[in-house]
Design a protein around this motif. Sequence first.
Motif, PDB file in Angstrom:
ATOM      1  N   ILE A   1       0.864  -1.184   0.000  1.00 13.33           N
ATOM      2  CA  ILE A   1       0.000   0.000   0.000  1.00 13.33           C
ATOM      3  C   ILE A   1       0.898   1.230   0.000  1.00 13.33           C
ATOM      4  CG2 ILE A   1      -1.784   1.242   1.303  1.00 13.33           C
ATOM      5  CD1 ILE A   1      -2.362  -1.558   2.684  1.00 13.33           C
ATOM      6  N   THR A   2       0.650   2.156  -0.919  1.00 18.52           N
ATOM      7  CA  THR A   2       1.498   3.348  -0.985  1.00 18.52           C
ATOM      8  C   THR A   2       0.689   4.622  -0.787  1.00 18.52           C
ATOM      9  OG1 THR A   2       1.217   3.416  -3.379  1.00 18.52           O
ATOM     10  CG2 THR A   2       3.194   2.317  -2.562  1.00 18.52           C
ATOM     11  N   GLY A   3       1.347   5.633  -0.202  1.00 20.08           N
ATOM     12  CA  GLY A   3       0.706   6.937  -0.001  1.00 20.08           C
ATOM     13  C   GLY A   3       1.737   8.040   0.071  1.00 20.08           C
ATOM     14  N   VAL A   4       2.661   8.060  -0.884  1.00 20.77           N
ATOM     15  CA  VAL A   4       3.704   9.092  -0.876  1.00 20.77           C
ATOM     16  C   VAL A   4       3.214  10.308  -1.680  1.00 20.77           C
ATOM     17  CG1 VAL A   4       6.077   9.660  -1.543  1.00 20.77           C
ATOM     18  CG2 VAL A   4       5.548   7.386  -0.621  1.00 20.77           C
ATOM     19  N   PRO A   5       3.174  11.485  -1.024  1.00 18.62           N
ATOM     20  CA  PRO A   5       2.608  12.667  -1.685  1.00 18.62           C
ATOM     21  C   PRO A   5       3.605  13.353  -2.615  1.00 18.62           C
ATOM     22  CG  PRO A   5       3.160  13.206   0.582  1.00 18.62           C
ATOM     23  CD  PRO A   5       3.543  11.763   0.384  1.00 18.62           C
ATOM     24  N   SER A   6       4.078  12.652  -3.612  1.00 19.69           N
ATOM     25  CA  SER A   6       5.046  13.251  -4.528  1.00 19.69           C
ATOM     26  C   SER A   6       4.923  12.640  -5.925  1.00 19.69           C
ATOM     27  CB  SER A   6       6.456  13.064  -3.950  1.00 19.69           C
ATOM     28  OG  SER A   6       7.372  12.727  -4.971  1.00 19.69           O
ATOM     29  N   ALA A   7       4.989  13.508  -6.926  1.00 21.31           N
ATOM     30  CA  ALA A   7       4.838  13.069  -8.316  1.00 21.31           C
ATOM     31  C   ALA A   7       6.053  12.260  -8.764  1.00 21.31           C
ATOM     32  CB  ALA A   7       4.646  14.278  -9.220  1.00 21.31           C
ATOM     33  N   ASN A   8       7.190  12.496  -8.127  1.00 19.46           N
ATOM     34  CA  ASN A   8       8.421  11.829  -8.560  1.00 19.46           C
ATOM     35  C   ASN A   8       8.594  10.438  -7.968  1.00 19.46           C
ATOM     36  OD1 ASN A   8       9.142  14.171  -9.909  1.00 19.46           O
ATOM     37  ND2 ASN A   8      10.025  15.029  -8.031  1.00 19.46           N
ATOM     38  N   TYR A   9       7.912  10.185  -6.858  1.00 14.34           N
ATOM     39  CA  TYR A   9       8.136   8.904  -6.184  1.00 14.34           C
ATOM     40  C   TYR A   9       7.494   7.753  -6.956  1.00 14.34           C
ATOM     41  CZ  TYR A   9       7.975   5.137  -2.821  1.00 14.34           C
ATOM     42  OH  TYR A   9       8.118   3.914  -2.214  1.00 14.34           O
ATOM     43  N   LYS A  10       8.256   6.681  -7.168  1.00 18.43           N
ATOM     44  CA  LYS A  10       7.686   5.455  -7.745  1.00 18.43           C
ATOM     45  C   LYS A  10       8.167   4.280  -6.912  1.00 18.43           C
ATOM     46  CE  LYS A  10       5.688   7.538 -11.156  1.00 18.43           C
ATOM     47  NZ  LYS A  10       4.275   7.874 -10.974  1.00 18.43           N
ATOM     48  N   PHE A  11       7.233   3.454  -6.476  1.00 17.89           N
ATOM     49  CA  PHE A  11       7.609   2.254  -5.724  1.00 17.89           C
ATOM     50  C   PHE A  11       8.346   1.321  -6.691  1.00 17.89           C
ATOM     51  CE2 PHE A  11       7.200  -1.911  -3.922  1.00 17.89           C
ATOM     52  CZ  PHE A  11       7.418  -1.686  -2.580  1.00 17.89           C
ATOM     53  N   PRO A  12       9.542   0.797  -6.276  1.00 25.67           N
ATOM     54  CA  PRO A  12      10.308  -0.055  -7.197  1.00 25.67           C
ATOM     55  C   PRO A  12       9.544  -1.333  -7.555  1.00 25.67           C
ATOM     56  CG  PRO A  12      11.598   0.514  -5.220  1.00 25.67           C
ATOM     57  CD  PRO A  12      10.201   0.976  -4.974  1.00 25.67           C
ATOM     58  N   THR A  13       9.201  -1.452  -8.835  1.00 27.79           N
ATOM     59  CA  THR A  13       8.402  -2.602  -9.282  1.00 27.79           C
ATOM     60  C   THR A  13       9.086  -3.920  -8.943  1.00 27.79           C
ATOM     61  OG1 THR A  13       7.670  -1.220 -11.108  1.00 27.79           O
ATOM     62  CG2 THR A  13       7.178  -3.557 -11.288  1.00 27.79           C
ATOM     63  N   GLU A  14      10.425  -3.914  -8.968  1.00 27.11           N
ATOM     64  CA  GLU A  14      11.144  -5.178  -8.727  1.00 27.11           C
ATOM     65  C   GLU A  14      10.990  -5.687  -7.293  1.00 27.11           C
ATOM     66  OE1 GLU A  14      12.440  -2.263  -9.618  1.00 27.11           O
ATOM     67  OE2 GLU A  14      14.347  -1.847  -8.609  1.00 27.11           O
ATOM     68  N   TYR A  15      10.506  -4.824  -6.382  1.00 27.65           N
ATOM     69  CA  TYR A  15      10.295  -5.286  -4.995  1.00 27.65           C
ATOM     70  C   TYR A  15       8.908  -5.904  -4.800  1.00 27.65           C
ATOM     71  CZ  TYR A  15      14.299  -2.257  -3.770  1.00 27.65           C
ATOM     72  OH  TYR A  15      15.518  -1.644  -3.687  1.00 27.65           O
ATOM     73  N   ILE A  16       8.049  -5.769  -5.788  1.00 22.51           N
ATOM     74  CA  ILE A  16       6.682  -6.305  -5.640  1.00 22.51           C
ATOM     75  C   ILE A  16       6.720  -7.802  -5.911  1.00 22.51           C
ATOM     76  CG2 ILE A  16       4.288  -6.203  -6.481  1.00 22.51           C
ATOM     77  CD1 ILE A  16       4.914  -3.363  -7.547  1.00 22.51           C
ATOM     78  N   PRO A  17       6.344  -8.637  -4.932  1.00 19.13           N
ATOM     79  CA  PRO A  17       6.310 -10.073  -5.211  1.00 19.13           C
ATOM     80  C   PRO A  17       5.239 -10.369  -6.252  1.00 19.13           C
ATOM     81  CG  PRO A  17       6.054  -9.646  -2.857  1.00 19.13           C
ATOM     82  CD  PRO A  17       5.915  -8.325  -3.555  1.00 19.13           C
TER      83      PRO A  17
END
Length: 319
Positions: free
Chosen positions: A249-265
């Motif tokens: 679950i993500t909630g980072v208030p920034s346009a630049n932030y991307k959760f690293p796809t490679e960490y998603i099982p």
Amino acid sequence: SLKPGRTILASSIAKLYLEEIKTRVAALRAAGRRAPLLVGFLANDDPASETYANWTGKTCESLGISYELRKFEDRDYLEEGIMAANGDDAVDGIMVYFPVFGNAQDQYLQQIVSREKDVEGLNLVYYQNLYHNVRWLDDARQLKSILPCTPLAVVKILEYLKIYNPLLPEGNQMYGKKCVVVNRSEIVGRPLAALLANDGAVTYSVDVNNIQKFTRGEKLKFQRHHVEDLGDNSPELLQEVCRDADVIITGVPSANYKFPTEYIPEGAACINFSSFKNFVDEEVKNKASLYVPMTGKVTIAMLLRNMLRLAENREKLAQ
Ligand code: NAD
């Protein structure tokens, strides 16, 4: 290429709750009662607040709920405005669009809203109940406590996705699940991590500085969640806590932030509640089992649901 999972839109989840609310409002009206009135207080010039307010107004209208937006050019008058609504019997629910001052004064304003009208569930009493896994406001267990509406929306989404297991006893329905929550604000991330852990999950709470683990202990031996510091937020530690996550679950208030796809099982469920897209859409769809790109519509449904619950509590108290 063929995608293995599905994208689920908040609107389809919200729909179920909105239909239920509509039926309850119609029943009130059939019994000769006036339409419930929600008042929104807007004292900033944030376009996101305005959009959210308009959305809330439209949703209310479609359900037979009255909605009034009270705008303040001068935020110095907001406190009196809230106090007047607290004392006005015609007002059933109050919500304030934050940020107003953008500092600790906003927390003060939040606590000015009467707890009987606090549809967002931000009153300290509600937070304390949440953190202590107390689900009622009274000893006789007649009055259900209110939950902060964004964390509650995420829980309802997880129920819809069948990640909450209804075969397990209530209060343990996340037993065996691992969750990662990227955001630890006092409005959403920390209460959400606590709720999931209180329901039995192992929850890793990630903020910009560090990573914590929220659990009810071995075999869920504790009545409420406890928190352990795991260390600074580093790519290595984040990757490690994500290794067998069921939910991210993500909630980072920034346009630049991307959760690293490679960490998603592969096959994890991914939910983003930030107003910015924290997942790389095309990549997450190839990896997640279920992907919920936005949650705002469910949040609105939850605040209206909270409003009806507050009204029910008031009626029980009056009996
Ligand atoms: P906030 O600024 O109070 O908190 C942001 C959190 O994200 C903090 O815990 C911070 O440490 C963390 N963070 C920031 N950068 C990070 C990074 N690189 N890695 C890990 N953690 C990081 O914001 P908020 O009030 O919690 O709101 C967050 C977002 O959620 C906003 O976009 C807001 O618009 C949205 N929001 C959505 C809803 C909804 O219903 N969908 C409701 C409330 C807020």
